[in-house]
Design an enzyme around this catalytic site. Structure first.
Site, PDB file in Angstrom:
ATOM      1  N   GLN A  79       0.846  -1.203   0.000  1.00 50.44           N
ATOM      2  CA  GLN A  79       0.000   0.000   0.000  1.00 50.44           C
ATOM      3  C   GLN A  79       0.878   1.248   0.000  1.00 50.44           C
ATOM      4  O   GLN A  79       0.380   2.357  -0.101  1.00 50.44           O
ATOM      5  CB  GLN A  79      -0.880   0.008   1.258  1.00 50.44           C
ATOM      6  N   ASP A  88       6.251   4.732  -1.430  1.00 47.70           N
ATOM      7  CA  ASP A  88       7.605   5.283  -1.262  1.00 47.70           C
ATOM      8  C   ASP A  88       8.683   4.623  -2.120  1.00 47.70           C
ATOM      9  O   ASP A  88       9.830   5.087  -2.141  1.00 47.70           O
ATOM     10  CB  ASP A  88       8.016   5.229   0.217  1.00 47.70           C
ATOM     11  N   HIS A 137      -1.662   1.451  -4.053  1.00 48.77           N
ATOM     12  CA  HIS A 137      -2.076   2.850  -3.867  1.00 48.77           C
ATOM     13  C   HIS A 137      -1.215   3.813  -4.679  1.00 48.77           C
ATOM     14  O   HIS A 137      -1.126   4.991  -4.355  1.00 48.77           O
ATOM     15  CB  HIS A 137      -2.054   3.223  -2.376  1.00 48.77           C
ATOM     16  N   CYS A 166      -1.844  14.600 -14.936  1.00 50.92           N
ATOM     17  CA  CYS A 166      -2.730  15.758 -15.011  1.00 50.92           C
ATOM     18  C   CYS A 166      -4.145  15.339 -14.618  1.00 50.92           C
ATOM     19  O   CYS A 166      -4.673  14.362 -15.136  1.00 50.92           O
ATOM     20  CB  CYS A 166      -2.729  16.330 -16.422  1.00 50.92           C
ATOM     21  N   CYS A 171      -0.661  21.569 -16.345  1.00 47.80           N
ATOM     22  CA  CYS A 171      -0.446  20.896 -17.629  1.00 47.80           C
ATOM     23  C   CYS A 171      -0.718  21.890 -18.769  1.00 47.80           C
ATOM     24  O   CYS A 171      -1.336  22.931 -18.547  1.00 47.80           O
ATOM     25  CB  CYS A 171      -1.434  19.740 -17.660  1.00 47.80           C
ATOM     26  N   SER A 197      -2.452  -1.346   9.372  1.00 49.42           N
ATOM     27  CA  SER A 197      -3.521  -1.276  10.376  1.00 49.42           C
ATOM     28  C   SER A 197      -4.723  -2.134   9.991  1.00 49.42           C
ATOM     29  O   SER A 197      -5.634  -2.295  10.792  1.00 49.42           O
ATOM     30  CB  SER A 197      -3.965   0.176  10.540  1.00 49.42           C
ATOM     31  N   ASN A 234       3.105  -7.112  13.241  1.00 51.43           N
ATOM     32  CA  ASN A 234       2.660  -5.762  13.591  1.00 51.43           C
ATOM     33  C   ASN A 234       2.915  -5.569  15.084  1.00 51.43           C
ATOM     34  O   ASN A 234       2.582  -6.444  15.885  1.00 51.43           O
ATOM     35  CB  ASN A 234       1.166  -5.591  13.275  1.00 51.43           C
TER      36      ASN A 234
HETATM   37  C1  BJW Z   1       4.659  -1.551  12.657  1.00 49.25           C
HETATM   38  C2  BJW Z   1       5.855  -0.899  12.835  1.00 49.25           C
HETATM   39  C3  BJW Z   1       6.985  -1.691  12.735  1.00 49.25           C
HETATM   40  C4  BJW Z   1       4.380   0.574  13.005  1.00 49.25           C
HETATM   41  N1  BJW Z   1       6.866  -2.992  12.484  1.00 49.25           N
HETATM   42  N2  BJW Z   1       4.557  -2.848  12.443  1.00 49.25           N
HETATM   43  C5  BJW Z   1     -16.456   2.335   5.522  1.00 49.25           C
HETATM   44  C6  BJW Z   1     -16.151   0.997   5.643  1.00 49.25           C
HETATM   45  C7  BJW Z   1     -15.255   0.387   4.756  1.00 49.25           C
HETATM   46  C8  BJW Z   1     -14.678   1.112   3.733  1.00 49.25           C
HETATM   47  C9  BJW Z   1     -14.975   2.448   3.610  1.00 49.25           C
HETATM   48  C10 BJW Z   1     -15.862   3.054   4.494  1.00 49.25           C
HETATM   49  N3  BJW Z   1     -15.961   4.359   4.149  1.00 49.25           N
HETATM   50  C11 BJW Z   1     -15.163   4.580   3.081  1.00 49.25           C
HETATM   51  C12 BJW Z   1     -14.561   3.429   2.733  1.00 49.25           C
HETATM   52  C13 BJW Z   1     -13.610   3.198   1.635  1.00 49.25           C
HETATM   53  C14 BJW Z   1     -12.228   3.730   1.950  1.00 49.25           C
HETATM   54  C15 BJW Z   1     -11.757   3.167   3.297  1.00 49.25           C
HETATM   55  O1  BJW Z   1     -11.234   2.090   3.395  1.00 49.25           O
HETATM   56  N4  BJW Z   1     -11.915   3.921   4.363  1.00 49.25           N
HETATM   57  C16 BJW Z   1     -11.597   3.440   5.711  1.00 49.25           C
HETATM   58  C17 BJW Z   1     -10.552   4.359   6.336  1.00 49.25           C
HETATM   59  C18 BJW Z   1     -12.838   3.329   6.509  1.00 49.25           C
HETATM   60  N5  BJW Z   1     -11.395   3.245   0.881  1.00 49.25           N
HETATM   61  C19 BJW Z   1     -11.264   3.917  -0.267  1.00 49.25           C
HETATM   62  O2  BJW Z   1     -11.796   5.006  -0.460  1.00 49.25           O
HETATM   63  C20 BJW Z   1     -10.463   3.241  -1.356  1.00 49.25           C
HETATM   64  N6  BJW Z   1     -11.151   3.273  -2.587  1.00 49.25           N
HETATM   65  C21 BJW Z   1     -12.325   2.652  -2.748  1.00 49.25           C
HETATM   66  O3  BJW Z   1     -12.870   2.046  -1.852  1.00 49.25           O
HETATM   67  O4  BJW Z   1     -12.834   2.776  -4.018  1.00 49.25           O
HETATM   68  C22 BJW Z   1     -14.178   2.357  -4.243  1.00 49.25           C
HETATM   69  C23 BJW Z   1     -15.059   3.544  -3.992  1.00 49.25           C
HETATM   70  C24 BJW Z   1     -15.229   4.451  -5.002  1.00 49.25           C
HETATM   71  C25 BJW Z   1     -16.064   5.548  -4.796  1.00 49.25           C
HETATM   72  C26 BJW Z   1     -16.651   5.754  -3.544  1.00 49.25           C
HETATM   73  C27 BJW Z   1     -16.438   4.844  -2.517  1.00 49.25           C
HETATM   74  C28 BJW Z   1     -15.630   3.727  -2.751  1.00 49.25           C
HETATM   75  C29 BJW Z   1      -9.141   3.977  -1.574  1.00 49.25           C
HETATM   76  C30 BJW Z   1      -8.246   3.946  -0.387  1.00 49.25           C
HETATM   77  C31 BJW Z   1      -7.016   4.795  -0.680  1.00 49.25           C
HETATM   78  C32 BJW Z   1      -6.139   4.948   0.551  1.00 49.25           C
HETATM   79  N7  BJW Z   1      -5.220   6.005   0.303  1.00 49.25           N
HETATM   80  C33 BJW Z   1      -4.183   6.275   1.301  1.00 49.25           C
HETATM   81  C34 BJW Z   1      -3.348   7.477   0.793  1.00 49.25           C
HETATM   82  C35 BJW Z   1      -2.419   7.029  -0.346  1.00 49.25           C
HETATM   83  C36 BJW Z   1      -1.506   8.093  -0.802  1.00 49.25           C
HETATM   84  C37 BJW Z   1      -0.621   8.643   0.296  1.00 49.25           C
HETATM   85  O5  BJW Z   1       0.133   7.890   0.935  1.00 49.25           O
HETATM   86  O6  BJW Z   1      -0.689   9.829   0.511  1.00 49.25           O
HETATM   87  O7  BJW Z   1      -3.336   5.121   1.463  1.00 49.25           O
HETATM   88  S1  BJW Z   1      -4.828   6.513   2.937  1.00 49.25           S
HETATM   89  C38 BJW Z   1      -3.511   5.695   3.777  1.00 49.25           C
HETATM   90  O8  BJW Z   1      -3.985   4.481   4.431  1.00 49.25           O
HETATM   91  C39 BJW Z   1      -2.553   5.227   2.677  1.00 49.25           C
HETATM   92  C40 BJW Z   1      -2.135   3.885   3.190  1.00 49.25           C
HETATM   93  O9  BJW Z   1      -1.633   3.095   2.131  1.00 49.25           O
HETATM   94  C41 BJW Z   1      -3.403   3.341   3.780  1.00 49.25           C
HETATM   95  C42 BJW Z   1      -3.191   2.222   4.770  1.00 49.25           C
HETATM   96  O10 BJW Z   1      -2.457   2.653   5.865  1.00 49.25           O
HETATM   97  P1  BJW Z   1      -1.472   1.615   6.577  1.00 49.25           P
HETATM   98  O11 BJW Z   1      -0.409   1.230   5.661  1.00 49.25           O
HETATM   99  O12 BJW Z   1      -2.263   0.524   7.181  1.00 49.25           O
HETATM  100  O13 BJW Z   1      -0.799   2.572   7.671  1.00 49.25           O
HETATM  101  P2  BJW Z   1      -1.229   2.858   9.200  1.00 49.25           P
HETATM  102  O14 BJW Z   1      -0.442   4.023   9.673  1.00 49.25           O
HETATM  103  O15 BJW Z   1      -2.685   2.950   9.325  1.00 49.25           O
HETATM  104  O16 BJW Z   1      -0.768   1.571  10.002  1.00 49.25           O
HETATM  105  C43 BJW Z   1       0.601   1.273  10.243  1.00 49.25           C
HETATM  106  C44 BJW Z   1       0.641  -0.027  11.043  1.00 49.25           C
HETATM  107  O17 BJW Z   1       1.982  -0.420  11.187  1.00 49.25           O
HETATM  108  C45 BJW Z   1       0.039   0.102  12.449  1.00 49.25           C
HETATM  109  O18 BJW Z   1      -0.863  -0.965  12.658  1.00 49.25           O
HETATM  110  C46 BJW Z   1       1.258  -0.016  13.373  1.00 49.25           C
HETATM  111  O19 BJW Z   1       0.961  -0.712  14.586  1.00 49.25           O
HETATM  112  C47 BJW Z   1       2.210  -0.810  12.535  1.00 49.25           C
HETATM  113  N8  BJW Z   1       3.622  -0.545  12.758  1.00 49.25           N
HETATM  114  N9  BJW Z   1       5.561   0.467  13.053  1.00 49.25           N
HETATM  115  C48 BJW Z   1       5.595  -3.522  12.351  1.00 49.25           C
HETATM  116  N10 BJW Z   1       8.216  -1.138  12.899  1.00 49.25           N
HETATM  117 ZN    ZN Z   2      -3.694  17.969 -18.911  1.00 52.66          ZN
END
Ligand code: BJW
Ligand code: ZN
Length: 248
Positions: A100, A103, A118, A126, A147, A188, A212
């Site tokens: 996800q 980087d 992601h 654009c 653009c 997470s 985790n």
């Molecule tokens: C360690 C450690 C170490 C620390 N060793 N461990 C309600 C229910 C279900 C779904 C939805 C809902 N409402 C809306 C939604 C959909 C939504 C969603 O899931 N929302 C939830 C938050 C509720 N999803 C979307 O919108 C997705 N698209 C989609 O569904 O399309 C269909 C659709 C279309 C039209 C309308 C509606 C739906 C797209 C999701 C895109 C996510 N984008 C981001 C930003 C990306 C760009 C950027 O980076 O800027 O992606 S958000 C952010 O979260 C990023 C990450 O990839 C993603 C996941 O985060 P991650 O990797 O889990 O990080 P953390 O910080 O949360 O966790 C880190 C973990 O590591 C922790 O657990 C620590 O304990 C652990 N840790 N150090 C081991 N050393």
């Molecule tokens: Zn353009």
């Protein structure tokens, strides 16, 4: 922090290992996670910055947020966790990383097959005509660019409410279903649809191991939870597997 014998046996006989990663795997490279107390969302809410409406409302603000993060990402080095994941390829017939993260650190650590669910912070496009802008010079410009068509140029990442890249989704779901072992590392398990992948593996008989430091919604369902930093436990697993293979 000993990995179980069951896990080592599964790995020794595995055809396909999928390593599904999130922000935690890059934490030991100095890159902020999203949801930990000192993570990115503690300072900026996703509603404010990681969605298309925010960009349309204030492209310069969102652009600056990405430029700051890009600087951290390009200066960071892959850590022992990234390197251990890459080293798995020398011990298992097929290893695929499904990340996800945006980087680029898995590829820089040497992983040969990385699916970016992601998108990537290292590319732009654009928002209006969708033309790609891959020139690395853009990654350090502080002013949001436009653009030729007049549209603003945005990072090639997946924001909330946007679809994940269709080709990445198709491969990722297929591979999760086929995996002998799936590691869920440093995520997470809260953001969908990516969070579904370990459950796809479970439903298809895969052995699911969560690495985790905290518990997540996946923890009670996983076969094993290793509550240690990925940069410590992954090299341990790879080391023990290598010894097992050498000893035949
Ligand atoms: C360690 C450690 C170490 C620390 N060793 N461990 C309600 C229910 C279900 C779904 C939805 C809902 N409402 C809306 C939604 C959909 C939504 C969603 O899931 N929302 C939830 C938050 C509720 N999803 C979307 O919108 C997705 N698209 C989609 O569904 O399309 C269909 C659709 C279309 C039209 C309308 C509606 C739906 C797209 C999701 C895109 C996510 N984008 C981001 C930003 C990306 C760009 C950027 O980076 O800027 O992606 S958000 C952010 O979260 C990023 C990450 O990839 C993603 C996941 O985060 P991650 O990797 O889990 O990080 P953390 O910080 O949360 O966790 C880190 C973990 O590591 C922790 O657990 C620590 O304990 C652990 N840790 N150090 C081991 N050393
Ligand atoms: Zn353009």
């Amino acid at each position: 922090m000993q990995p179980s014998n069951t896990l080592l046996q599964r790995l020794a006989n595995a055809r396909l290992v999928v390593v599904f990663t999130g922000a935690g795997v890059s934490a030991e490279s100095g890159i902020s996670t999203f949801r930990s107390p000192d993570g990115l969302w503690a300072k900026f809410s996703p509603q404010e910055l990681a969605n298309v409406d925010a960009f349309l409302r204030n492209p310069q603000l969102v652009w600056e947020w990405y430029q700051a993060r890009r600087q951290a990402m390009t200066q960071a080095q892959p850590n022992a966790g990234h390197r251990a994941i890459a080293a798995l390829e020398t011990l298992i017939p097929k290893v695929v990383v499904i990340t996800q993260n945006i980087d680029g650190l898995h590829a820089r650590a040497g992983s040969g097959d990385v699916i970016e669910l992601h998108g990537s912070a290292l590319r732009n496009f654009c928002i209006q005509c969708r033309r790609r802008y891959d020139d690395p010079a853009l990654l350090t410009l502080q002013e949001v660019q436009q653009c030729q068509c007049g549209g603003f140029i945005r990072p090639d990442v997946v924001w909330f409410g946007e679809m994940l890249p269709a080709d990445a989704v198709e491969r990722a779901w297929q591979l999760a279903a086929e995996a002998t072992v799936l590691f869920s590392v440093g995520t997470s398990s809260l953001v969908w649809p990516a969070a579904e992948l370990p459950f796809v593996a479970l439903e298809n008989g895969g052995y699911v191991v969560e690495i985790n430091t905290e518990t997540t919604p996946l923890t009670p369902k996983a076969h094993e939870h290793l509550p240690f930093p990925s940069g410590a436990v992954l090299p341990e697993i790879v080391g023990m597997l290598r010894t097992m293979k050498e000893e035949g």
